[in-house]
Design a protein around this motif. Structure first.
Motif, PDB file in Angstrom:
ATOM      1  N   SER A 114      42.416  51.009  13.760  1.00 20.28           N
ATOM      2  CA  SER A 114      42.039  51.097  15.160  1.00 20.28           C
ATOM      3  C   SER A 114      40.707  51.806  15.359  1.00 20.28           C
ATOM      4  O   SER A 114      40.106  51.710  16.412  1.00 20.28           O
ATOM      5  N   ARG A 115      40.262  52.530  14.380  1.00 21.03           N
ATOM      6  CA  ARG A 115      38.986  53.228  14.487  1.00 21.03           C
ATOM      7  C   ARG A 115      38.378  53.353  13.100  1.00 21.03           C
ATOM      8  O   ARG A 115      39.071  53.210  12.092  1.00 21.03           O
ATOM      9  N   PRO A 116      37.065  53.601  13.011  1.00 23.47           N
ATOM     10  CA  PRO A 116      36.425  53.713  11.701  1.00 23.47           C
ATOM     11  C   PRO A 116      37.036  54.840  10.873  1.00 23.47           C
ATOM     12  O   PRO A 116      37.534  55.832  11.408  1.00 23.47           O
ATOM     13  N   GLN A 117      36.995  54.679   9.565  1.00 23.23           N
ATOM     14  CA  GLN A 117      37.551  55.676   8.667  1.00 23.23           C
ATOM     15  C   GLN A 117      36.615  56.877   8.533  1.00 23.23           C
ATOM     16  O   GLN A 117      35.402  56.720   8.412  1.00 23.23           O
ATOM     17  N   LYS A 118      37.200  58.063   8.546  1.00 27.39           N
ATOM     18  CA  LYS A 118      36.425  59.279   8.328  1.00 27.39           C
ATOM     19  C   LYS A 118      36.340  59.566   6.835  1.00 27.39           C
ATOM     20  O   LYS A 118      37.290  59.286   6.091  1.00 27.39           O
ATOM     21  N   PRO A 119      35.250  60.157   6.386  1.00 26.45           N
ATOM     22  CA  PRO A 119      35.190  60.579   4.990  1.00 26.45           C
ATOM     23  C   PRO A 119      36.089  61.784   4.771  1.00 26.45           C
ATOM     24  O   PRO A 119      36.428  62.495   5.723  1.00 26.45           O
ATOM     25  N   ASP A 120      36.488  62.003   3.534  1.00 24.66           N
ATOM     26  CA  ASP A 120      37.287  63.195   3.268  1.00 24.66           C
ATOM     27  C   ASP A 120      36.395  64.427   3.371  1.00 24.66           C
ATOM     28  O   ASP A 120      35.169  64.335   3.436  1.00 24.66           O
ATOM     29  N   ILE A 121      37.029  65.578   3.386  1.00 27.08           N
ATOM     30  CA  ILE A 121      36.311  66.826   3.645  1.00 27.08           C
ATOM     31  C   ILE A 121      35.228  67.092   2.598  1.00 27.08           C
ATOM     32  O   ILE A 121      34.103  67.492   2.926  1.00 27.08           O
ATOM     33  N   VAL A 122      35.535  66.835   1.332  1.00 25.14           N
ATOM     34  CA  VAL A 122      34.571  67.093   0.261  1.00 25.14           C
ATOM     35  C   VAL A 122      33.372  66.165   0.383  1.00 25.14           C
ATOM     36  O   VAL A 122      32.217  66.593   0.305  1.00 25.14           O
ATOM     37  N   SER A 123      33.634  64.879   0.608  1.00 25.82           N
ATOM     38  CA  SER A 123      32.551  63.902   0.742  1.00 25.82           C
ATOM     39  C   SER A 123      31.665  64.215   1.942  1.00 25.82           C
ATOM     40  O   SER A 123      30.439  64.080   1.876  1.00 25.82           O
ATOM     41  N   ALA A 124      32.294  64.642   3.052  1.00 25.98           N
ATOM     42  CA  ALA A 124      31.532  64.973   4.247  1.00 25.98           C
ATOM     43  C   ALA A 124      30.604  66.159   3.985  1.00 25.98           C
ATOM     44  O   ALA A 124      29.436  66.146   4.391  1.00 25.98           O
ATOM     45  N   ALA A 125      31.114  67.167   3.293  1.00 23.71           N
ATOM     46  CA  ALA A 125      30.303  68.347   2.985  1.00 23.71           C
ATOM     47  C   ALA A 125      29.133  67.981   2.073  1.00 23.71           C
ATOM     48  O   ALA A 125      28.002  68.458   2.261  1.00 23.71           O
ATOM     49  N   GLN A 126      29.387  67.138   1.094  1.00 26.21           N
ATOM     50  CA  GLN A 126      28.317  66.698   0.196  1.00 26.21           C
ATOM     51  C   GLN A 126      27.268  65.890   0.946  1.00 26.21           C
ATOM     52  O   GLN A 126      26.073  66.001   0.680  1.00 26.21           O
ATOM     53  N   ARG A 127      27.729  65.080   1.885  1.00 23.46           N
ATOM     54  CA  ARG A 127      26.812  64.251   2.668  1.00 23.46           C
ATOM     55  C   ARG A 127      25.896  65.123   3.514  1.00 23.46           C
ATOM     56  O   ARG A 127      24.680  64.869   3.606  1.00 23.46           O
ATOM     57  N   VAL A 128      26.448  66.155   4.133  1.00 15.72           N
ATOM     58  CA  VAL A 128      25.644  67.059   4.960  1.00 15.72           C
ATOM     59  C   VAL A 128      24.625  67.803   4.107  1.00 15.72           C
ATOM     60  O   VAL A 128      23.469  67.980   4.500  1.00 15.72           O
ATOM     61  N   ALA A 129      25.055  68.233   2.926  1.00 16.37           N
ATOM     62  CA  ALA A 129      24.164  68.978   2.032  1.00 16.37           C
ATOM     63  C   ALA A 129      22.985  68.144   1.561  1.00 16.37           C
ATOM     64  O   ALA A 129      21.916  68.684   1.255  1.00 16.37           O
ATOM     65  N   SER A 130      23.157  66.829   1.518  1.00 17.31           N
ATOM     66  CA  SER A 130      22.108  65.951   0.991  1.00 17.31           C
ATOM     67  C   SER A 130      21.211  65.356   2.073  1.00 17.31           C
ATOM     68  O   SER A 130      20.252  64.659   1.765  1.00 17.31           O
ATOM     69  N   ASP A 131      21.537  65.605   3.351  1.00 15.14           N
ATOM     70  CA  ASP A 131      20.769  65.000   4.441  1.00 15.14           C
ATOM     71  C   ASP A 131      20.351  66.079   5.426  1.00 15.14           C
ATOM     72  O   ASP A 131      21.176  66.629   6.158  1.00 15.14           O
ATOM     73  N   GLU A 132      19.066  66.368   5.459  1.00 15.55           N
ATOM     74  CA  GLU A 132      18.554  67.434   6.316  1.00 15.55           C
ATOM     75  C   GLU A 132      18.716  67.082   7.800  1.00 15.55           C
ATOM     76  O   GLU A 132      19.019  67.946   8.624  1.00 15.55           O
ATOM     77  N   THR A 133      18.535  65.807   8.139  1.00 18.00           N
ATOM     78  CA  THR A 133      18.682  65.376   9.532  1.00 18.00           C
ATOM     79  C   THR A 133      20.104  65.578  10.016  1.00 18.00           C
ATOM     80  O   THR A 133      20.347  66.087  11.120  1.00 18.00           O
ATOM     81  N   LEU A 134      21.066  65.185   9.190  1.00 16.43           N
ATOM     82  CA  LEU A 134      22.470  65.340   9.544  1.00 16.43           C
ATOM     83  C   LEU A 134      22.827  66.814   9.687  1.00 16.43           C
ATOM     84  O   LEU A 134      23.567  67.210  10.596  1.00 16.43           O
ATOM     85  N   SER A 135      22.289  67.640   8.801  1.00 12.69           N
ATOM     86  CA  SER A 135      22.534  69.077   8.878  1.00 12.69           C
ATOM     87  C   SER A 135      21.991  69.654  10.180  1.00 12.69           C
ATOM     88  O   SER A 135      22.623  70.508  10.814  1.00 12.69           O
ATOM     89  N   HIS A 136      20.836  69.151  10.602  1.00 14.39           N
ATOM     90  CA  HIS A 136      20.233  69.609  11.858  1.00 14.39           C
ATOM     91  C   HIS A 136      21.097  69.188  13.050  1.00 14.39           C
ATOM     92  O   HIS A 136      21.254  69.947  14.011  1.00 14.39           O
ATOM     93  N   VAL A 137      21.678  67.973  12.973  1.00 16.55           N
ATOM     94  CA  VAL A 137      22.563  67.490  14.038  1.00 16.55           C
ATOM     95  C   VAL A 137      23.760  68.421  14.189  1.00 16.55           C
ATOM     96  O   VAL A 137      24.147  68.793  15.298  1.00 16.55           O
TER      97      VAL A 137
END
Length: 321
Positions: A114-137
């Motif tokens: 019914s809605r898009p899948q969320k990443p797991d907590i570890v993957s989300a944290a890694q994604r934020v660490a690798s993307d400065e724009t996302l971290s700023h958001v």
């Protein structure tokens, strides 16, 4: 003589599907296991995510994510907001290929969600660490909400950014909009964000236009509810907003006409029915009836027509011997 076995702590036990241990213990997080055990232990009671979170010292959004994890794993089923044991829970153990057989990759069927899948907590944290724009958001969102983001909240924002494709500036506008309407919670942010993505709101201009229309819709419904004398109605539904936009924005009916349609509905049905009111206003719009004077003129014509018909019928009857 009576006999009783004192089981002590074993006198109060509850069942846990063996597949939880056999297939999911290695991949489930501590919070996911805690939430599942809590739900199984208190299966005879109703708890909100906030209450579970307070008891387990877990953020309510993280509680919701933990429940979703067990639903996706086939341990629990969710239907109309109610959780039940999945029929396939006992067999929900991932099977490894036999050693003697080469592992072949089979095409996966796309699951319907019914809605898009969320990443797991570890993957989300890694994604934020690798993307400065996302971290700023995330930093701007925390500032707008006035609270630090939980791991579940971060996963939601990563989903809106990566899976839904909302640009950073649009996500910030989305959060500020939700704050402005008094719904500064991640549930609303996720729901509205997914809807924006479905509607192609991918630019600042499009987001600004959507926000402007949303505010206007709220004003239209406030006007309608005031004319109808409604109080403490809470947040309007999508259907209510659609009706209000149509009656006031598209058809341009005055407050007097809205009130008259409301009174006709209540007098006829004994209660307010928006669909019935919409039917009345729709007929008036098609007949170009926009004022109370127009209604009186129409009623007068109907009465004359009825009177003529009645007179004709009487004359015809008098000719009969």
């Amino acid at each position: 003589m009576s006999v009783r076995i004192n089981l002590g702590e074993w006198g109060s036990v509850f069942a846990v599907p063996s597949s939880v241990v056999d297939g999911h213990l290695k991949i489930a997080s501590q919070n996911q296991l805690k939430v599942l055990l809590f739900l199984l232990r208190h299966s005879d009671k109703d708890f909100s995510y906030n209450e579970i979170g307070d008891t387990l010292r877990i953020h309510p959004d993280d509680v919701a994510d933990c429940v979703s994890f067990w639903v996706q794993r086939g341990i629990l089923s969710e239907r109309e907001g109610e959780l039940t044991p999945s029929e396939n829970a006992a067999a929900a153990v991932p099977k490894a290929p036999k050693a003697s057989e080469p592992e072949t990759e089979k095409p996966k069927k796309r699951s319907v969600i019914s809605r898009p899948q969320k990443p797991d907590i570890v993957s989300a944290a890694q994604r934020v660490a690798s993307d400065e724009t996302l971290s700023h958001v995330l930093a701007e969102v925390e500032l707008a909400l006035g609270n630090p983001l939980s791991s579940g909240n971060i996963a939601t924002l990563v989903m809106l950014y990566d899976t839904c494709g909302l640009p950073a500036e649009v996500i910030v506008m989305l959060v500020n909009y939700c704050v402005s309407i008094g719904k500064a919670n991640m549930r609303t942010i996720e729901t509205v964000g997914v809807r924006w993505a479905d509607d192609g709101i991918y630019t600042v201009e499009a987001a600004d236009n959507r926000i402007m229309l949303s505010h206007q819709s709220s004003k239209n419904w406030s006007r309608v509810s005031s004319v109808f004398g409604l109080k403490n109605i809470g947040s309007p539904t999508v259907k209510q907003l659609e009706f209000a936009d149509r009656w006031t924005g598209e058809w341009k009916f005055s407050d007097d006409m809205l009130r008259r349609a409301y009174e006709i509905c209540v007098d006829t049905k004994g209660e307010m029915k928006l669909g019935y009111i919409n039917g009345i206003l729709s007929k008036w719009f098609k007949s170009q009836i926009f004022t109370l004077e127009d209604i009186e003129k129409t009623d007068t014509k109907k009465k004359k027509t009825t009177a003529k018909k009645s007179s004709f019928d009487i004359d015809e009857l008098e000719k009969i011997d």
